[in-house]
Scaffold this active site. Structure first.
Site, short mmCIF file in Angstrom:
data_model
loop_
_atom_site.label_atom_id
_atom_site.label_comp_id
_atom_site.label_asym_id
_atom_site.label_seq_id
_atom_site.Cartn_x
_atom_site.Cartn_y
_atom_site.Cartn_z
N PRO A 1 39.88 -22.07 59.81
CG PRO A 1 39.46 -24.07 60.96
CD PRO A 1 39.90 -22.66 61.17
CG ASP B 1 35.01 -21.01 62.39
OD1 ASP B 1 35.65 -22.06 62.25
OD2 ASP B 1 35.21 -20.22 63.34
CG HIS B 2 34.74 -27.28 58.45
ND1 HIS B 2 33.81 -28.02 59.15
CD2 HIS B 2 34.92 -27.94 57.28
CE1 HIS B 2 33.46 -29.07 58.43
NE2 HIS B 2 34.11 -29.04 57.29
NE ARG B 3 37.73 -21.91 64.47
CZ ARG B 3 38.17 -20.77 65.02
NH1 ARG B 3 39.23 -20.81 65.82
NH2 ARG B 3 37.57 -19.63 64.77
#
Length: 482
Positions: free
Chosen positions: A284, A454-456
């Site tokens: 994501p 990386d939105h994690r």
């Protein structure tokens, strides 16, 4: 880099020992009796040479060229074949003496990692037997071969050839070959050209010769031990072109290029890029853009350009210094359950190549001075274009830069490479009309950067803070030349 697989000794008949009188025998156990020696005939070994894994992501390799021909005698440490992995061409050397008995995968052919590409005979007398094995192996399906082997009842089961991986080395002009614990000094003549049977050339020179339609046996090499290098091929091609340009009847130009409607399979490198891009879809991501004024950076570049400094090195250095203050943007998440604060800041920079893309890595970019960084970058680009990068020179990046500014592109988005936390897309620096602090209209050079993350593990505020720091460093670049 593949590792040498030291497998069990497999002779042509049975595992052998030799008694004090020099006769060969094997131990056979008979129930209720002692182990008694039984004489058998000694036969030489036939080994399979299989496709080595030249990188952690390699699943198959392409045979660029065979340095040796069938029937050639091999010495430990000699190059046998040039293999194209997903990122580079590598010379593969042998760790055994013997004869190249049979080539099972021709030049241009593709083989899966671990599959047989040739057979190596220990003695010249075994070459015919090895050729027979190669023919039967390619003709009979594996299942049929297995069933045929297990069905034989006329004696001991005949062992298959021993499998071993040759040791890969970087495709480069030979200096000295280091094999196991021995160092083999360069001899007066190249071993692959004994008797004048073939021209010895670097992998890139061979590839260039094919593209330019130059016969290698007509080229005189200027490299070490007479090896043909790229400049020799280019000189030969230029000579041919000048001869072809003599006055003659006008000929219609043949379009060099694409056959419309044809289906073209991926090259090894394109296949690797495709897999990485598909893998990145599982992450994501989000994007944040920022406009940075580059007047001070442009002035610095003009001042130190004559000393060999490149704009790529300046951008990499600025990025690395910003990452020092924002380690989470240099972090990576690989398993979806945790992330790693990387101990080094290694800036990978995308480089376009013929039929692919690769990302050479400037390691510890925050600690290296700008002049050394620029020299290293030039070296990496030269090696990348020659497909000679070592795995650690392209797969250790912790943050990636992609710059299309030299093409006049003002902004674009980049796809996040798997295993990294962020990638920054850099557009061209262009004159822009801006409002000054005192309310006046002025002109400044500005560039647009867009970061995909990386939105994690990285959030919007993290990227915004990182970009603010990046802008301050570029707009006041005194720290870039320490």
């Amino acid at each position: 880099m593949a590792h040498l697989l030291r497998t069990t000794f497999l002779p042509s008949s049975a595992s052998l020992r030799r008694n004090p009188r020099g006769n060969a025998y094997t131990s056979i156990h008979i129930p209720g009796n002692r182990v008694r020696p039984c004489p058998v005939q000694v036969q030489a070994k036939i080994r399979e040479i299989f496709m080595p894994a030249l990188s952690s992501t390699m699943t198959e390799g392409k045979i660029v060229s065979w340095v040796k021909s069938e029937g050639d005698q091999l010495s430990k440490g000699e190059s046998v074949v040039v293999v194209e992995s997903d990122k580079a061409d590598m010379d593969v050397e042998t760790f055994y003496d013997g004869y190249l008995a049979a080539i099972m995968v021709d030049e241009g052919g593709v083989a899966a990692v671990g599959s047989a590409i040739a057979l190596l005979a220990e003695t010249e007398e075994e070459i015919v037997e090895a050729k027979s094995k190669a023919t039967s192996s390619s003709a009979a399906p594996p299942a049929a071969a297995a069933s045929s082997s297990s069905a034989s009842t006329g004696g001991a089961e005949k062992p298959q050839p021993e499998k071993f991986a040759e040791a890969p080395i970087a495709a480069a002009p030979p200096k000295s070959v280091v094999a196991a614990s021995a160092v083999h000094p360069a001899s007066a003549g190249h071993p692959a050209s004994e008797g004048g049977k073939r021209a010895v050339a670097s992998p890139y020179a061979k590839k260039l010769a094919k593209e330019l339609k130059v016969e290698l046996h007509t080229v005189v090499g200027s490299g070490p031990m007479g090896r043909i290098v790229a400049k020799d091929v280019e000189a030969a091609a230029a000579s041919s072109d000048s001869a072809a340009k003599q006055p003659g009847p006008a000929m219609a130009a043949t379009p060099a290029g694409i056959q419309f409607g044809s289906v073209v399979p991926f090259t090894t490198m394109q296949g690797a890029v495709s897999r990485n891009m598909v893998e990145s879809l599982a992450v994501p991501t989000f994007r944040v853009g920022y406009t940075i004024t580059t007047d001070a950076l442009d002035a610095l570049y003009k001042k130190i350009k004559s000393k060999g400094v490149t704009m790529t090195a300046l951008l990499a250095k600025a990025t690395a210094l910003a990452l020092v203050k924002h380690p989470v943007v240099n972090a990576s998440c690989r398993d979806g359950n945790s992330f790693t604060y990387n101990g080094s800041i290694n800036i990978a920079v995308a480089v376009a190549m013929d039929g692919g893309l690769i990302t050479p890595v400037l390691q510890d970019a925050d600690k290296v001075d700008i002049y050394s960084l620029s020299r290293k970058w030039k070296e990496l680009v030269d090696k990348a274009r020659a497909k000679q990068l070592q795995p650690q020179e392209y797969n250790t990046g912790t943050f990636t830069l992609s710059n299309l500014g030299m093409f006049g592109v003002d902004r674009f988005d980049a796809i996040l490479p798997p295993g990294t936390g962020a990638i920054m897309a850099v557009g061209a620096s262009q004159p822009s009309v801006v409002a000054t602090k005192d309310g006046q209209i002025g002109m400044k050079n500005q560039m647009q950067v867009n970061v995909t993350a990386d939105h994690r593990i990285i959030y919007g505020a993290d990227l915004a803070s990182f970009l603010q720091t990046m802008a301050k460093i570029i707009e006041d670049p005194k720290d870039l030349t320490f």
